[in-house]
Design a protein around this motif. Sequence first.
Motif, PDB file in Angstrom:
ATOM      1  N   UNK A 103     -43.725  -5.567 -24.438  1.00  0.00           N
ATOM      2  CA  UNK A 103     -43.950  -6.154 -25.729  1.00  0.00           C
ATOM      3  C   UNK A 103     -44.371  -4.862 -26.476  1.00  0.00           C
TER       4      UNK A 103
ATOM      5  N   UNK B 189     -41.658  -2.679 -35.504  1.00  0.00           N
ATOM      6  CA  UNK B 189     -40.511  -4.023 -34.488  1.00  0.00           C
ATOM      7  C   UNK B 189     -39.055  -3.965 -34.815  1.00  0.00           C
TER       8      UNK B 189
ATOM      9  N   UNK C 246     -34.129  -1.531 -29.962  1.00  0.00           N
ATOM     10  CA  UNK C 246     -34.120  -2.231 -29.045  1.00  0.00           C
ATOM     11  C   UNK C 246     -34.408  -4.222 -29.529  1.00  0.00           C
ATOM     12  N   UNK C 247     -33.697  -5.390 -28.898  1.00  0.00           N
ATOM     13  CA  UNK C 247     -33.575  -6.208 -28.907  1.00  0.00           C
ATOM     14  C   UNK C 247     -33.903  -6.615 -28.213  1.00  0.00           C
ATOM     15  N   UNK C 248     -34.893  -8.286 -28.200  1.00  0.00           N
ATOM     16  CA  UNK C 248     -35.287  -8.371 -26.864  1.00  0.00           C
ATOM     17  C   UNK C 248     -34.817 -10.295 -26.614  1.00  0.00           C
TER      18      UNK C 248
ATOM     19  N   UNK D 213     -36.577 -13.550 -25.252  1.00  0.00           N
ATOM     20  CA  UNK D 213     -37.795 -14.054 -25.123  1.00  0.00           C
ATOM     21  C   UNK D 213     -37.639 -14.459 -24.176  1.00  0.00           C
TER      22      UNK D 213
ATOM     23  N   UNK E 141     -37.162 -17.557 -25.500  1.00  0.00           N
ATOM     24  CA  UNK E 141     -36.094 -18.066 -26.215  1.00  0.00           C
ATOM     25  C   UNK E 141     -35.573 -17.361 -27.389  1.00  0.00           C
ATOM     26  N   UNK E 142     -37.054 -18.743 -27.973  1.00  0.00           N
ATOM     27  CA  UNK E 142     -37.729 -18.416 -29.271  1.00  0.00           C
ATOM     28  C   UNK E 142     -35.862 -18.826 -29.865  1.00  0.00           C
TER      29      UNK E 142
ATOM     30  N   UNK F 128     -27.518 -13.535 -29.823  1.00  0.00           N
ATOM     31  CA  UNK F 128     -28.634 -12.692 -30.637  1.00  0.00           C
ATOM     32  C   UNK F 128     -28.734 -11.228 -30.368  1.00  0.00           C
ATOM     33  N   UNK F 129     -29.355 -11.299 -29.475  1.00  0.00           N
ATOM     34  CA  UNK F 129     -30.018 -10.338 -28.660  1.00  0.00           C
ATOM     35  C   UNK F 129     -29.030  -9.045 -28.800  1.00  0.00           C
TER      36      UNK F 129
ATOM     37  N   UNK G 195     -26.565  -7.079 -31.923  1.00  0.00           N
ATOM     38  CA  UNK G 195     -26.929  -6.333 -33.319  1.00  0.00           C
ATOM     39  C   UNK G 195     -26.673  -4.916 -32.389  1.00  0.00           C
TER      40      UNK G 195
END
Lengths: 263, 350
Positions: free
Chosen positions: B47, B72, B77-79, B81, B84-85, B146-147, B150
């Motif tokens: 995080x 952020x 960076x992409x995460x 989760x 999953x969020x 989704x991550x 980008x």
Amino acid sequence: MKNKTLLLYAFAYLAFLYVPVLVLPVFSFNDSQFIAFPLSGFTTRWYAGLLADSALQHALGNSLKVGVVTALLSTLLGLTAARAVTRYRLRGTGAALGFISLPLFIPDIVLGLSLLMLLGAVGLPLSLAGVVLGHLLVCVPFALIVLIARFEGFDKNLEEASADLGEDGWMTFWRVTFPLMLPGIAASLLLTFITSFDEFLVAYFLSGTEATLPIYIWGQLRFPGRLPMVLALGAIILGASVALVVLAEYVRNLGVKKPMVGA
Amino acid sequence: MNFLTITNVSKSFGGPPVVNDVSLDVARGEFFALLGASGCGKTTLLRMIAGFETPDSGAIRIDGEDMTMVPPHLRPTNMVFQSYAIFPHLNVFDNIAYGLRKLKLPKDALRAKVEAMLATVRLEGLGKRGADQLSGGQRQRVALARALMREPKILLLDEPLGALDKRLREAMQVELRAIQRKVGITFLLVTHDQEEALSLSDRVAVMHQGHILQVADPRSLYERPNCREVADFIGEINFFHATLREIAGASATVNAGLLGILTLPAANLAPGLKPGDHILLAIRPEHVRFADAGVVGEIAAATFLGARSHFHVKIAGRSEPVFVSGGAPPQGPVHLAFSPDRLIGLPTAG
Ligand SMILES: Nc1ncnc2c1ncn2[C@@H]1O[C@H](COP(=O)(O)OP(=O)(O)OP(=O)(O)O)[C@@H](O)[C@H]1O
Ligand SMILES: [Mg+2]
């Protein structure tokens, strides 16, 4: 046997709840000055009378104004407070929540009286703005309860995911927080509007010369001849309230179908 | 040059530090795993790289730029989760396209881009599905897509397979590795599953109570752990107390008590050990075998695992059993033997 008793009880209970309410629409169409059985024929003249009464319309306008402003402000305040309470670990959160909810437990007559004295002491004139202030005290706790419940079912990772995907705080609010909170916001708006719209005591103390609808109705009761018209007005308000409650439930259920958690 | 550089980063939430003076370098295009037991601070470190937490001290640089204080939404960076969020109010397509708003692509181009990503994560034709109509594995893919959409410089994955059942998890491990090769993005994966870390990654950092204990490729980590905690965490291992007698050229002599005086390659000793030190000798169960002569023991428990079985062998003068992995043992008392080349010397503490 037991079932029959239960059924009877249920009917009696429903009658107890709804017969007094149904008296309103029934007599509002009754062609007589006097509120008594037997009914003496159908008329819509009481409703026609409402349309001609400019004092009533003015009072209705006042109530709508106060109700809308109160609903918007208390929902906005509730939204920011609910977000703070549910998103950040802050010191004194419990105490703050307690103080915010306190007006729920203070009798309205005490609240109205204290506000009246406060406005007097500060030298502010009585006005609808004062009524809005008083109603905020009563309505913010309701908004807060509805909105905290909604925020609590809301995975905070969703807002973080939005930030992670390149959106700043403002866009995250519009693209994630607001749509997911919408059912809660709508429920809060309706609830606070209704609470403000039919509030009497605080408004009675603070409104000065500008009557709201409940104050107007209270005033009309001194004239027995105008009673049927008040009943007609009551019937309309009843119908509108039922419609609003149904709408609020519908909107709330829209939210229940969609899960709030991203997992 | 290093792509992600973490320098002396610490973080506490009021109590003792959760991440304690961590330094780490990750190369461009690497599949890097952060491995550690639950609560050791992996998520907190991740995080901080994503920007959701600010380090109390230290610095984080990505591709040469200081990111320590960058919020952020401005980080490359992409995460993915742990939860999953996935946005519940959007369908699969809109979830995956969420991060592309600022590109202002024409509709067709956006559609083509998202469809291509759906194909990469094998979700073809599911674009219209609501977020609540997906299986666990599908959610995982949506979060990944989704991550990746980008094209981040670093993809951060927080136990991405933790919520899946064993079969699906193994299938997704293979796929995750394939996707990483295809897109060529640096992956930083957090996991408490040592098999996952070892099988997926180019390199692994083992984390323990907020510290990084060792950073190495999976084979070295298994064969040359640098301390007791790492050896213990990565697979099963036996420890014996011993004293280092001397180091002469390429070999070292130790007094291993009931195992006797042994000579092992000096390269098997953890750095910094000196003659006279009290040390731990460690050996993996598969390097201990049943023989005709050697330490005498008795089988206390056996677990049948197919071609190989797992045995707990009691030996005199030692309270813990010795773990042995091998074929069927002879009847009655057994003799244990091992090649001293397989012994690793570790410091007793630290
Ligand atoms: N926001 C926070 N406030 C207070 N303590 C926190 C916070 N976040 C994490 N911690 C604490 O920090 C420690 C490390 O947490 P972290 O989530 O980084 O562990 P982890 O290695 O990811 O564990 P897991 O494998 O269970 O996900 C835990 O003891 C946790 O309770
Ligand atoms: Mg974690």
